[in-house]
Design a protein around this motif. Structure first.
Motif: not given
Ligand SMILES: [Mg+2]
Ligand SMILES: Nc1ncnc2c1ncn2[C@@H]1O[C@H](COP(=O)(O)OP(=O)(O)OP(=O)(O)O)[C@@H](O)[C@H]1O
Ligand SMILES: Nc1ncnc2c1ncn2[C@@H]1O[C@H](COP(=O)(O)OP(=O)(O)OP(=O)(O)O)[C@@H](O)[C@H]1O
Ligand SMILES: [Mg+2]
Lengths: 310, 351, 271, 351, 271
Positions: E59, E101, E185-186
């Protein structure tokens, strides 16, 4: 055992300060408007006088107050809207209130000034004036202090930015040029005491203290004692405890502008004017002070302070 | 099935700097306030000759204690995520209640003091209960009670005594013993020390201990930092917050007793505006305005900064018309120093 | 990790005994009806997996069991007695510990304080009893290490940890305090393969220690690795409710994803 | 690769109730305030005979407008997640500046007014800049500027004029034209209508439009609701917030001009405490104290509730000692009604 | 969905051309050194996958590219010019759109307002220009429907959506506004199989439209489906940096998970 504790209320005496039980019997409604900051003992006495007068003359009294001039102006407008029979108002900021007073006179409502505005009430269109002149009161107090040899009095202002209080200090200064002002937080006795204590410690040349309200005088006594200062203490206004301190000599004298009289006369004069067309003072302001309370006359006055009428 | 997950390699720690004791100290909430206090102290030492005596120091301490005692409670409450704007007037409500009750009914002051305590705790409870049950921000609820109390202080006093200040109670039974507790002083050399200072220290120590070392302290941080999460893991959010409001009103009562027994008489209009001094003390002392972070010692230092500034200006003999302006500048400076020190000591962004 | 679970598990648990039962449970948020007519049993020593699309109502379901939101319809029984939890505290006192998907930790508080929040170790029962700070730090550190998470400093505010690290703290906490029922809402979502494996092992260990586990996940593979019982929610209602015997991994995956679509996807993205 | 993802079935919507227009209206922030205002209005109509005239109504409107104009700005600022405690005194700073500058240098009032505007905008900018650059909560920064301005108002006035109020400016050039703009009134029948009321309506309309229908409005909600997220998606958080502070100081200046040209003279100590009236008006009007939610019309209704209550008590002729208590009770009631209506209309928990 | 991407993609993109380049980039949070010595290239028409354990610094890496945190060390070049973004706004103006995220949406604001936040459609350029509210509502609704998300009411506060639904709004927004570089991010962490599939298709479509994509995930399978280039971070440093040609799915999975461990896990949990 607790029931016989001493020091409490004297039960035999029924304090009688509430006003207006005969309210409305004369049919007049009078708006009574001040620049009081709520909870001031001085204004409480003004109010007592007004209430008593309302009761005596059978007038309905509408009291309102706001320390800020614009809001006081709205209060006067308010009274005009309510179509009261007469308006009694303080004129501490004459220019700011001029418009509102004019609205009242335009609506044919008689206006009486009291407490402050001695130089302007006529210009604004008020019929009569009852009060003292703050600057004059300060000047007189200063003169008396100067007689005692004061060179460097400390003038204690308990409400920041108050025009009336500043005028008093300015009066003192005009008699004793060495006068210095100090601002304290009048809503907190502990703060007043420590501030004065600090000031007395900082400047040992202070030889007298002028407080502008009775509660601050009591704090000043404590501060003086803590700081080990010998400064003389005089105060404006009175209350029971301050009167007691005058008697015991801790306070030299009090400059009393007889607030009770201001309230009483403002209402009574309006009543007389409405009822009878009377005009009091012969076109001039009626002065209710300054009157000095000191060890010479305190015995006579002390009982009245207990009634909250002086 | 046995322990199959190997502990992570400890070589790991090579990447992360172990903070030294000094830097750990620096991360504490009160450190900025402490630095600011020292700077201001030196500032006045240099500029105000009459500030340089032990007497002056103890006058400052006294002034700080009167603000500081309630400020400790307000600080705890703020860490718990709430405000109490009625904390200034409740001081006077407490004093007026005791004084007028005992004067009117002619009873021993102990009875009045205890009833007044119960009454104040009730007020704190009501504040907390309303905040929690209605979900209205405490700022508003207590602004409401602030107005109500302010009005009632005046109205009731006027009704009972006929004036707007209370009668002198120094002749009523119990005055001396209560005075000893709440408002006595003693001398060491030429210096007068008020017990309120000692009480202040005691309350601060108690609050600091509670916050750091007890379960309740943990809960206070949690309900201030994230009440939803706190509730979700089983923290009794409602009880904790109501309790905090009651702590504030208890301390308010305590200072009210001090005022009453030191001055014997009280003005009905007093106390207004002090609620902000408490909040200022708390925030200058490193308490987060949004809750969840802070510390009792910081709040005490904040109160001390306030006491020092407000009297220091007098000791320095500056023009009183500018008093408020000085105070404002000092406040901003204290907060800035506070911030700067915090930034220096930890660059962690906490969120 | 079994030591942790075994140490804290209620010794009176018997495999197969129902711990939590829901009958016709429904829940509305104002005008939005998030759940309706849900029947669910959580048995001791079994893992109940709840699957479903986004917004299907999975989190709502577990929030009811864990006492965060009361239900509007139907009945919830814990240990055979009907309950209506007024707060998560009550659920916790029944030994029900939860890992929430969104509200988990107090960002400004230290890691170890978060770990023990609401269940602090104290030297006595009275409110001002001192905390056993040292012990709490050690336990928190140990439990996190068991999950492969080494935080630089157990005293650092939890807000400074990465998303996955925070999730691990929440899981470790629930495992440590879950005495009878363990509820996990998408615990592996933010985790890497390794950490996910650790969590799955915890789930298995909890089951073996006799706890009832509710396991919410989007990953049918994860679910099938540990589950005894599978519930799929769709738009707030039960779309499938089968035991491990009745359903295979393929059917589960298909039900979750509309099966063919997934195959198509793999094909489509093939390069 | 074409559109492969089928849109979700629309039968879906059977599960979700489409809110009716009525219920959509009910979810608006100001609806609670409106109901509270109507109740209070009826209350005073019944209890205060002299409240029942058009004159009284317009006096109430006037009083509300003086509070309401600044309150609109404060409301926007609060939606944007910040406070401004200096908003009360800045009104007087503006007036004092203009008045004393023109009196001292003997220049046309227009020059003074424009310089004063620039000065006020600068003050707003400084507030905002300090808040954004230091990260210190606006509550504290503006408390600092509040003190500084309060002190400076007094100190400078004392220095320039020797008293604590300004000289009458009605004879200085430009008074009439400026007076027309800021403080004139006209009559319809027996009723006096002040232009400040019209200005108030204008500012409210402008603010309402900005909030709901412009990009800047969107940003204001975002920086108040979640500044981190807002920044992350590219909202200029710093500029938006500084702008809001400047809006408040602009409106403060505007009211300052009104006060000056209506009353010709100003007290140096004025304005203190009004900052809370603005905040109260905003919050009673449905603005969220923590930011991100609210609406300009609600704030206007909040100001109207305040004006009505404070004057209604006087029209009703009640004991002014209890004034504050009434005000407190009214405030609490208004907030409770507000809450109740909101609860009734939407049970959505928003977070 | 290609229509969306193709409509908004910068027309001047040439496959393989470097859009973002990092050289020796490092970042510390106070005493914590989250990243160091990172070299990364994001090319037009390619997907760069970043993998790694929790707390590895993924991140942090993308926050640097998207302008949220400035880097402390090394250099960041966008379109060949060295930049040091002072705010995400600057990154956005370079056509870099990000799905974060943790910080994604403003809970109290309506779904459509969130969708367009920071990039509102207005009738003009001046600050008080009216918003095209109707159009914005329609676009937001359409884009969400394309992801299979139907919100009851596009006017409801986004805080009332489920975790996955919120994630979808954030993704739809980034896709809609990402003209040159898309950073995720994810994105699939909170999503079910179906929605994850949709997101992967978006990633592929973005790549095909010539955008550079940075895709962070814990799922090596997802990564391998779309990635051209794989970077594994470990404790803030690069542990692996290979193109699709150089690395297979198995190696990737093994590197991510310590491989054997995963097999062992499957075995262990087998029942
Ligand atoms: Mg992260
Ligand atoms: N604001 C911050 N302050 C201090 N430390 C931080 C901060 N943000 C991240 N860190 C630390 O930096 C390291 C990397 O964090 P980061 O969020 O980049 O990890 P990640 O790879 O995204 O992990 P995850 O997969 O769990 O999301 C972690 O150790 C984390 O604790
Ligand atoms: N507090 C709330 N107020 C209003 N609606 C809500 C609230 N919480 C959830 N909802 C709605 O209820 C539905 C179910 O939400 P829930 O969070 O239970 O879904 P979920 O299955 O957990 O989804 P995900 O997999 O995305 O986490 C959603 O449509 C959501 O918008
Ligand atoms: Mg969920």
């Amino acid at each position: 055992a607790t029931a016989c504790s001493g020091g409490g209320r004297e039960k035999t005496e029924e304090s009688d300060t509430g006003g207006g039980n005969a309210a409305g019997s004369s049919g007049y409604t009078i708006a009574f408007i001040t620049h009081e900051t709520p909870g001031d003992t001085f204004w409480d006495k003004v109010k007592n006088g007004a209430n008593q007068a309302a009761k005596d003359t059978g007038v309905t009294l509408k009291y309102s107050n706001d320390p800020e001039a614009p809001k006081q102006a709205v209060l006067i407008q308010n009274a005009v809207d309510s179509k009261v029979s007469g308006i009694a108002t303080t004129l501490v900021t004459p220019d700011a209130l001029a418009g509102a007073v004019k609205a009242a006179t335009d609506a044919k409502i008689p206006v009486v000034g009291f407490n402050s505005g001695i130089n302007d009430y006529q210009r604004l269109g008020a019929l009569m004036y009852f009060g003292s002149d703050e600057t004059l009161a300060g000047t007189e107090a200063g003169k008396k202090l100067a007689e005692q040899g004061a060179k460097h009095p400390l003038c204690v202002i308990q409400q920041t930015g108050s025009v009336a209080l500043e005028a008093r200090c300015a009066g003192v200064k005009s008699s004793v040029p060495g006068t210095e002002n100090i601002q304290v937080n009048g809503a907190d006795d502990a703060a007043v005491t420590s501030t004065l204590q600090a000031k007395l410690a900082q400047d040992k040349s202070i030889d007298s203290i002028v407080t502008l309200g009775a509660p601050q005088a009591l704090d000043a006594i404590k501060a003086r004692q803590q700081a080990g200062s010998q400064a003389k203490l005089v105060t404006f206004d009175l209350n029971e405890q301050a009167a007691t301190e005058i008697k015991s000599g801790n306070i030299l004298f009090s400059i009393d502008q007889q607030p009770y009289v201001q309230g009483y006369m403002a209402v009574t004069s309006l009543y007389l004017n409405l009822k009878n067309g009377n005009d009091i003072g012969g076109g001039k302001a009626v002065l209710t002070g300054p009157s000095f309370v000191d060890s010479a006359n305190i015995d006579k006055i002390l009982p009245f302070t207990k009634n909250n009428t002086r | 099935m046995t322990q199959t997950v190997a502990p992570a390699p400890s070589s790991h720690s090579a990447d992360r700097v172990r903070p030294a004791l000094a830097s750990r100290l620096m991360a504490r909430p009160e450190i900025g306030a402490l630095v600011a206090a020292i700077i201001i102290f030196i500032f006045f030492l240099v500029l105000a000759p009459s500030f340089r005596s032990a007497e002056s120091f103890f006058t400052v301490l006294y002034q700080s204690s009167v603000i500081g005692i309630v400020a400790v409670g307000v600080g705890l409450l703020m860490i718990g995520g709430e405000f109490d704007l009625s904390s200034g007037v409740i001081v006077y409500t407490a004093g007026l209640f005791t004084s007028m009750f005992c004067w009117y009914y002619g009873v021993n002051l102990w009875i009045g003091a205890i009833l007044s305590l119960a009454f104040c705790l009730l007020l704190g409870f009501i504040n907390g209960y309303l905040v929690m049950k209605t979900g209205i921000p405490s700022f508003l609820i207590t602004l409401g009670t602030f107005f109500v109390l302010q009005g009632a202080n005046l109205g009731v006093t006027k009704l009972v005594t006929g004036t707007v200040s209370t009668p002198d109670i120094s002749n009523i039974d119990g005055f001396d013993s209560l005075g000893k507790i709440f408002a006595s002083s003693f001398k060491i050399g030429s210096v007068t020390i008020w017990t309120s200072v000692l009480w202040w220290i005691l309350f601060v120590a108690l609050a600091a201990w509670t916050l750091q070392r007890t379960r309740v302290g943990n809960w206070i941080f949690a309900v201030g930092g994230n009440p939803d999460s706190a509730r979700a893991v089983g923290v009794p959010v409602v009880r904790t917050k109501i309790g905090l409001f009651m702590v504030v009103s208890f301390l308010g009562w305590f200072v009210g007793m001090h005022q009453l027994f030191r001055f014997n008489t009280l003005q009905a209009g007093g106390g207004v505006g002090n609620e902000f001094l408490y909040i200022i003390a708390a925030v200058v002392g490193g308490t987060l305005l949004t809750g969840g972070f802070g510390n009792a010692i910081g709040v005490a230092i904040g109160a001390f900064i306030f006491g020092m500034t407000s009297l220091g200006i007098i000791y320095a003999g500056w023009d009183p018309n500018w008093f408020k302006a000085f105070l404002g500048v000092m406040l901003l400076l204290a907060v800035l120093v506070n911030l700067y020190v915090k930034r220096m000591s930890t660059r962690r962004k906490v969120g | 990790m079994t030591d942790t679970l075994a140490d804290h598990a209620d010794k009176g648990l018997h495999k197969g005994e129902p711990l939590v039962e829901m009958e016709g449970v429904g829940k509305s948020y104002g005008a939005i009806r998030a759940l309706r007519g849900i029947n669910l049993r959580v048995n001791a020593g079994e893992v109940t997996c709840v699957l479903g699309d986004n917004g299907a109502g999975k989190s709502t379901l577990i929030k009811i069991i864990s006492g965060l939101h009361p239900h509007n319809e139907g009945s919830l029984r814990v240990d055979g007695k009907e309950v209506n939890f007024a707060s998560p505290r009550e659920a916790l006192s029944h030994g029900i510990a939860t890992v929430y998907q969104d509200l988990a930790v107090v960002g400004l508080m230290e890691v170890w304080r978060n770990f023990f929040l609401g269940s602090e170790l104290t030297a006595g029962r009275y409110p001002l009893a001192g905390l056993k700070v040292k012990q709490m730090r050690e336990i928190a550190d140990t439990e996190l290490r068991k999950m492969g998470i080494v935080v630089k400093d157990i005293n650092q505010p939890i807000g400074t940890l990465s998303g996955g690290q925070r999730q691990c703290v929440a899981i470790a906490r629930a495992v440590y305090f879950g005495a009878r029922v363990l509820i996990l809402d998408e615990p592996t979502a933010a985790l890497g393969v390794k950490q996910s494996g650790v969590v799955l092992k915890y789930v298995a260990a909890a089951r073996d220690a006799g706890l009832g586990v509710v396991f919410i996940t989007h990953n049918p593979h994860h679910a099938y690795m540990v589950g005894d019982h599978f519930v799929i929610l769709k738009l707030g209602a039960t779309a499938l409710d089968k035991t491990r015997k009745e359903v295979g991994l393929d059917e589960l995956t298909q039900q979750m994803a509309g099966g063919d679509e997934l195959a198509e996807l793999s094909h489509e993205l093939k390069r």
